[in-house]
Design a protein around this motif. Structure first.
Motif, PDB file in Angstrom:
ATOM      1  N   PHE A   1      -8.054  20.772  -6.956  1.00 47.53           N
ATOM      2  CA  PHE A   1      -8.207  19.714  -5.964  1.00 47.53           C
ATOM      3  C   PHE A   1      -7.713  20.220  -4.618  1.00 47.53           C
ATOM      4  O   PHE A   1      -6.969  21.197  -4.535  1.00 47.53           O
ATOM      5  N   THR A   2      -8.143  19.550  -3.561  1.00 48.29           N
ATOM      6  CA  THR A   2      -7.602  19.793  -2.231  1.00 48.29           C
ATOM      7  C   THR A   2      -7.113  18.467  -1.664  1.00 48.29           C
ATOM      8  O   THR A   2      -7.603  17.394  -2.039  1.00 48.29           O
ATOM      9  N   PHE A   3      -6.149  18.552  -0.768  1.00 48.56           N
ATOM     10  CA  PHE A   3      -5.599  17.377  -0.097  1.00 48.56           C
ATOM     11  C   PHE A   3      -5.617  17.666   1.396  1.00 48.56           C
ATOM     12  O   PHE A   3      -4.893  18.550   1.871  1.00 48.56           O
TER      13      PHE A   3
ATOM     14  N   ARG B   1       6.471  19.017   9.986  1.00 46.46           N
ATOM     15  CA  ARG B   1       7.217  18.771   8.739  1.00 46.46           C
ATOM     16  C   ARG B   1       6.324  18.437   7.538  1.00 46.46           C
ATOM     17  O   ARG B   1       6.787  17.856   6.567  1.00 46.46           O
ATOM     18  N   LEU B   2       5.051  18.800   7.600  1.00 48.28           N
ATOM     19  CA  LEU B   2       4.179  18.572   6.458  1.00 48.28           C
ATOM     20  C   LEU B   2       4.294  19.730   5.461  1.00 48.28           C
ATOM     21  O   LEU B   2       4.486  20.878   5.838  1.00 48.28           O
ATOM     22  N   ARG B   3       4.153  19.411   4.185  1.00 43.97           N
ATOM     23  CA  ARG B   3       4.218  20.415   3.140  1.00 43.97           C
ATOM     24  C   ARG B   3       3.121  21.466   3.341  1.00 43.97           C
ATOM     25  O   ARG B   3       2.002  21.146   3.785  1.00 43.97           O
ATOM     26  N   PRO B   4       3.401  22.732   3.003  1.00 42.56           N
ATOM     27  CA  PRO B   4       2.410  23.796   3.224  1.00 42.56           C
ATOM     28  C   PRO B   4       1.157  23.643   2.372  1.00 42.56           C
ATOM     29  O   PRO B   4       0.107  24.191   2.723  1.00 42.56           O
ATOM     30  N   GLU B   5       1.232  22.884   1.269  1.00 41.31           N
ATOM     31  CA  GLU B   5       0.054  22.691   0.428  1.00 41.31           C
ATOM     32  C   GLU B   5      -0.976  21.765   1.059  1.00 41.31           C
ATOM     33  O   GLU B   5      -2.137  21.721   0.627  1.00 41.31           O
ATOM     34  N   ILE B   6      -0.565  21.021   2.071  1.00 41.75           N
ATOM     35  CA  ILE B   6      -1.454  20.053   2.705  1.00 41.75           C
ATOM     36  C   ILE B   6      -2.339  20.762   3.722  1.00 41.75           C
ATOM     37  O   ILE B   6      -1.855  21.479   4.605  1.00 41.75           O
ATOM     38  N   LEU B   7      -3.644  20.574   3.591  1.00 36.40           N
ATOM     39  CA  LEU B   7      -4.585  21.114   4.566  1.00 36.40           C
ATOM     40  C   LEU B   7      -4.660  20.147   5.742  1.00 36.40           C
ATOM     41  O   LEU B   7      -4.953  18.962   5.552  1.00 36.40           O
ATOM     42  N   CYS B   8      -4.400  20.639   6.924  1.00 34.62           N
ATOM     43  CA  CYS B   8      -4.367  19.772   8.105  1.00 34.62           C
ATOM     44  C   CYS B   8      -5.590  20.009   8.986  1.00 34.62           C
ATOM     45  O   CYS B   8      -6.001  21.154   9.209  1.00 34.62           O
TER      46      CYS B   8
END
Length: 279
Positions: A43-45, A54-61
């Motif tokens: 999955f992707t988020f 301060r967003l988690r590195p797993e989150i694609l921005c």
């Protein structure tokens, strides 16, 4: 590989949107963690946001998608900024995406939301607050990238008029989705106040319950998950014992003037929300 996920290469694509200062990193990071615990990979988020701090590195921005609107609607209860996600492109995403609001609590598997319906469907959670109207809820809905372009164009042409006519963006999507909108099973997505809180007088003695078949719990705009954890009345920062809340019925500065509404809004602290709403 299911037909629904074919366009995304078998990857379940989850998205959210954040702007301004109301939510930010704590809500986005918690939402990602809840998704990760309740979905079968891959999955992707992806978060479309104006602040990546301060967003988690797993989150694609991704930056907020552009919206050529001179002025957003005023005095409207709808969350019309979501219309940014209705354009022909959505970052690098293709195929079906599952949109989630930042203030939901995920309590069960999300896999089913990628299994029902067809690849071209627009499917919304069922709105629990309007039982006599077939209305979807855009706190959670799935759609193919680009499918809602006609809605964005219609909104851009007359933002205030659309908001005045439909009031809520979910009514606009439900009524105008190309090909018609479908709804997810009723018991998958539940409303905290309507489906979890006990009626008067039990709400003064019992903590809100978590229905067994729930997968996602929605919270009304003035009641956030932390308020439920603490037992705050109406999300106004006021924490009271049952007796203290009853005494407040006679306070001159009571914000909720309707006595029945005041009494039924009381909730006891709700530990299961804290169990799920965490990183």
């Amino acid at each position: 590989m299911s037909n629904i996920l074919a366009a995304s290469g078998g990857v379940k694509q989850v998205i959210c949107i954040n702007w301004g200062t109301r939510y930010g990193a704590p809500f986005i990071n918690r939402l990602y963690a809840m998704v990760a615990r309740n979905i079968t990979p891959p999955f992707t988020f992806t978060c479309f946001t104006d602040n990546r701090d301060r967003l988690r590195p797993e989150i694609l921005c991704e930056d907020l998608p552009p919206l050529d609107v001179a002025e957003m609607p005023k005095n409207s209860p709808g969350i019309w900024q979501k219309s940014r996600l209705w354009g022909p492109k959505l970052g690098n995403l293709k195929g079906q995406v599952l949109f989630l609001d930042l203030d939901i609590v995920i309590v069960g598997s999300l896999d089913g939301f990628f299994e029902v319906g067809e690849p071209d469907d627009v499917i919304l959670a069922r709105n629990q607050t309007t039982p006599f109207e077939r209305l979807g809820q855009t706190s959670l809905f799935r759609y193919p990238v680009g499918k809602l372009v006609p809605l964005q164009e219609k909104f851009r042409a007359n933002p205030q008029g659309i908001a005045d006519e439909y009031r809520f963006e979910q009514r606009f999507v439900t009524r105008n989705a190309p090909g018609g909108a479908k709804l997810f099973p009723r018991r998958w997505v539940l409303h905290f106040r309507q489906d979890c809180r006990w009626p008067i007088p039990l709400n003064y003695f019992l903590a809100p319950r978590l229905p067994r078949d729930a997968r996602v719990i929605l919270f009304p705009r003035n009641l956030l998950p932390q308020h439920a954890i603490d037992g705050q009345f109406g999300g106004k920062g006021k924490i009271a014992t049952p007796l203290g809340h009853l005494r407040g019925l006679f306070a001159a500065d009571r914000r909720e003037k309707n006595p029945l509404r005041y009494l039924r809004h009381y909730i006891r602290p709700t530990p299961w929300v804290a169990d799920h709403w965490r990183e």
